[in-house]
Design a protein around this motif. Structure first.
Motif, PDB file in Angstrom:
ATOM      1  N   ARG A   6       0.908  -1.134   0.131  1.00  0.00           N
ATOM      2  CA  ARG A   6       0.229   0.160  -0.068  1.00  0.00           C
ATOM      3  C   ARG A   6       1.076   1.222   0.081  1.00  0.00           C
ATOM      4  O   ARG A   6       2.092   1.232   0.760  1.00  0.00           O
ATOM      5  N   THR A  11      -6.644   4.776  -1.670  1.00  0.00           N
ATOM      6  CA  THR A  11      -7.772   3.823  -1.708  1.00  0.00           C
ATOM      7  C   THR A  11      -7.357   2.465  -2.126  1.00  0.00           C
ATOM      8  O   THR A  11      -7.050   2.256  -3.206  1.00  0.00           O
ATOM      9  N   GLY A  12      -7.345   1.203  -1.004  1.00  0.00           N
ATOM     10  CA  GLY A  12      -7.230  -0.125  -1.628  1.00  0.00           C
ATOM     11  C   GLY A  12      -8.546  -0.742  -2.739  1.00  0.00           C
ATOM     12  O   GLY A  12      -9.295  -0.098  -2.313  1.00  0.00           O
ATOM     13  N   GLU A  39      -4.891  -5.736  -6.502  1.00  0.00           N
ATOM     14  CA  GLU A  39      -4.320  -5.541  -5.028  1.00  0.00           C
ATOM     15  C   GLU A  39      -4.637  -6.729  -4.233  1.00  0.00           C
ATOM     16  O   GLU A  39      -3.767  -7.132  -3.622  1.00  0.00           O
ATOM     17  N   GLU A  40      -5.972  -6.852  -4.074  1.00  0.00           N
ATOM     18  CA  GLU A  40      -6.325  -7.828  -3.308  1.00  0.00           C
ATOM     19  C   GLU A  40      -7.567  -8.697  -3.967  1.00  0.00           C
ATOM     20  O   GLU A  40      -8.462  -8.148  -4.493  1.00  0.00           O
ATOM     21  N   GLU A 218      -7.589  -0.217   9.974  1.00  0.00           N
ATOM     22  CA  GLU A 218      -8.201  -0.193   8.617  1.00  0.00           C
ATOM     23  C   GLU A 218      -9.535  -0.572   8.426  1.00  0.00           C
ATOM     24  O   GLU A 218     -10.178  -1.672   8.960  1.00  0.00           O
ATOM     25  N   VAL A 220     -12.137  -2.261   5.774  1.00  0.00           N
ATOM     26  CA  VAL A 220     -12.575  -2.730   4.412  1.00  0.00           C
ATOM     27  C   VAL A 220     -14.122  -2.852   4.313  1.00  0.00           C
ATOM     28  O   VAL A 220     -14.940  -3.403   5.161  1.00  0.00           O
ATOM     29  N   ASP A 272     -11.021   2.481   3.857  1.00  0.00           N
ATOM     30  CA  ASP A 272      -9.670   2.430   3.261  1.00  0.00           C
ATOM     31  C   ASP A 272      -9.416   1.401   2.298  1.00  0.00           C
ATOM     32  O   ASP A 272      -8.745   1.558   1.222  1.00  0.00           O
ATOM     33  N   THR A 273     -10.170   0.515   2.102  1.00  0.00           N
ATOM     34  CA  THR A 273     -10.129  -0.414   1.102  1.00  0.00           C
ATOM     35  C   THR A 273     -11.465  -0.798   0.613  1.00  0.00           C
ATOM     36  O   THR A 273     -12.431  -1.147   1.604  1.00  0.00           O
ATOM     37  N   ARG A 297      -9.399   0.562 -11.240  1.00  0.00           N
ATOM     38  CA  ARG A 297      -8.179   1.024 -10.680  1.00  0.00           C
ATOM     39  C   ARG A 297      -7.509   2.131 -10.738  1.00  0.00           C
ATOM     40  O   ARG A 297      -7.332   3.060 -10.105  1.00  0.00           O
TER      41      ARG A 297
END
Length: 301
Positions: A6, A11-12, A39-40, A218, A220, A272-273, A297
């Motif tokens: 990160r 922003t994730g 990213e995830e 964080e 999510v 955050d994500t 993204r």
């Protein structure tokens, strides 16, 4: 709390591999997520579909860089020592890439397997406290209502700090997440205003536990997302099935720009994500992951 990779305040962004898909579909989705730069990639342990740890281990082994989240592991199903052993093993083998969330689980499902706790809040608090201590490499002895450990320590604890996320929805659970976890996972039934309220409750929990000045917490949140010409219809149908059709600002259907704007609204509210959650009938899971990585993204600051 910040995961490796990160950069700054960005922003994730992630996507979900939903367990309505057969387990053998995971390999292609995970590899595309890795290759496309997502990213995830998040997995679910919904009863009675797919195991969270087994699928996470496979996805991590098939990929090189994408972080793999499990949201979430229901604590009534596991002795906390097993949770800690499996989490530590993943973090030793794939440092910085696993993300594990734990939570109450769906109480009806817990009842189906004889694991329903009389006090889910007590169980989650005891599990979080013991799990985080074990992952820190501590020797733990505790005689709780549900968690009982006698001189237990991991032979192979993680080499560095491991954040533990708690899944939470109601006010008491959100305050508990702030007090006892390193982050919070919110479901796709959380609109932007719900994220703001969750942040307030999490902060109340952090304050009560003397953690307000500690590491960042964080948040999510899943975002129900539908693309393509039939996206609006699929989104409406899923919200109706979940009894959420009347909730404003929930979910998004449209192109990358529309999705990015919905992500930004959640980020502005305190997320955050943001993890894009396809509808259960998403016709192209691989394409959905590529869409998230390559089209959405670049539009999310």
């Amino acid at each position: 709390m910040c995961y490796p990779g990160r950069k700054g305040p960005m922003t994730g962004l992630g996507a979900v591999f939903r367990p309505q898909l057969a387990p053998e579909r995971l390999r292609s989705v995970a590899r595309i997520a890795d290759e496309a730069g997502l990213e995830e990639l998040w997995l679910w342990e919904d009863c009675f579909r797919e195991g969270g740890i087994s699928t996470a281990a496979a996805a991590l082994a098939w990929t090189e860089r994408v972080r793999i989240g499990v949201g979430l592991l229901p604590v009534p199903l596991r002795n906390v020592a097993i949770t800690a052993m499996e989490a530590a093993s993943l973090h030793r083998m794939f440092p910085g890439r696993p993300i594990l969330a734990v939570g109450h689980g769906v109480q009806d499902w817990m009842g189906q397997v004889g694991a329903r706790a009389e006090s889910p809040m007590t169980l989650l608090r005891e599990h979080l406290d013991a799990l985080r201590a074990l992952l820190r490499g501590e020797l733990v002895t505790v005689e709780g209502r549900y968690v009982k450990l006698d001189d237990v320590a991991l032979d192979w604890p993680p080499a560095g700090p491991v954040p533990v996320i708690a899944g939470a929805t109601g006010p008491r659970s959100l305050r508990l997440a702030g007090a006892a976890a390193d982050g919070t996972l919110l479901t796709a039934s959380t609109p932007p205003e719900g994220v703001r309220r969750a942040r307030q409750l999490i902060d109340e929990g952090r304050e009560s536990a003397g953690r307000a000045g500690g590491e960042p917490h964080e948040v999510v949140v899943y975002l129900l997302t539908a693309t393509g010409a039939d996206g609006p219809a699929r989104l409406r149908a899923e919200l109706a099935d979940e009894g959420l059709a009347s909730v404003p600002d929930l979910g998004v259907a449209g192109d990358a720009a529309a999705v990015a704007k919905a992500v930004q609204r959640l980020a502005d509210a305190g997320a955050d994500t943001v993890v894009l959650q396809p509808t259960g009938d998403e016709p192209d899971p691989e394409g959905f992951v590529r869409f998230a990585a390559e089209e959405v993204r670049p539009l999310v600051p």
